[in-house]
Scaffold this motif. Structure first.
Motif, short mmCIF file in Angstrom:
data_model
loop_
_atom_site.label_atom_id
_atom_site.label_comp_id
_atom_site.label_asym_id
_atom_site.label_seq_id
_atom_site.Cartn_x
_atom_site.Cartn_y
_atom_site.Cartn_z
N CYS A 1 -5.91 0.16 5.56
CA CYS A 1 -6.37 1.55 5.43
C CYS A 1 -7.49 1.75 4.43
N ASN B 1 -6.61 -4.04 -3.02
CA ASN B 1 -7.30 -3.52 -1.85
C ASN B 1 -6.38 -3.64 -0.65
N CYS B 2 -6.30 -2.59 0.16
CA CYS B 2 -5.55 -2.63 1.41
C CYS B 2 -6.54 -2.85 2.54
N CYS C 1 0.85 -1.19 0.00
CA CYS C 1 0.00 0.00 0.00
C CYS C 1 0.88 1.24 0.00
N ASN D 1 0.04 4.08 1.07
CA ASN D 1 -0.27 4.89 2.25
C ASN D 1 0.33 4.32 3.54
N CYS E 1 -7.36 1.56 1.10
CA CYS E 1 -6.92 2.06 -0.20
C CYS E 1 -7.24 1.02 -1.29
N THR E 2 -7.72 1.48 -2.44
CA THR E 2 -8.01 0.58 -3.55
C THR E 2 -7.45 1.17 -4.84
#
Length: 130
Positions: free
Chosen positions: A44, A40-41, A25, A27, A46-47
């Motif tokens: 967090c 996908n994370c 990720c 981020n 995030c995608t």
């Protein structure tokens, strides 16, 4: 988390993981869940598109100094100089090689890469920031 508390001169006894590049990720650096088109994370949220996933090193080692054995994990770009390439670029080279060679299974490539990493690290002495 990135501050060095001390230095440890130790020799690498073994490589503890056979997969030392992972989709990360942007981020939070957690491992991404990839499918054929998306990532996908779980940490967090995030995608994005799988083709845009970035990669990071995670090398787990068993090391020994003159008195003790230690299990350590080395993350990220500090491994770039030792591998001679970023994790992102190495992952790209692996994908290109598998595609050009017509490999349907990536096991033989992964096995060869692990053998190369073992040959370069096992028995060598490094200074680790811990």
């Amino acid at each position: 988390m990135n501050s060095v508390q001390g230095l440890l001169a130790a020799s690498v006894i073994s490589i503890q993981n056979s997969c030392f590049i992972y989709p990360a990720c942007q981020n939070c650096f957690s491992r991404l869940i990839l499918d054929s088109r998306r990532f996908n994370c779980l940490k967090c949220g995030c995608t994005g598109e799988a083709k845009d996933a970035s990669y990071r090193y995670k090398l787990s080692l068993k090391i020994a100094d003159t008195n003790d054995l230690f299990d350590i994990t080395v993350f990220g770009s500090c491994l770039d100089p030792l591998f001679g390439v970023t994790a992102e670029n190495l992952q790209g080279y692996i994908q290109d090689f598998n595609q050009l060679s017509g490999e349907t299974s990536t096991e033989s490539t992964a096995r060869a890469l692990v053998q190369a990493v073992e040959a370069c690290f096992i028995g060598k002495r490094f200074i680790f920031g811990v």
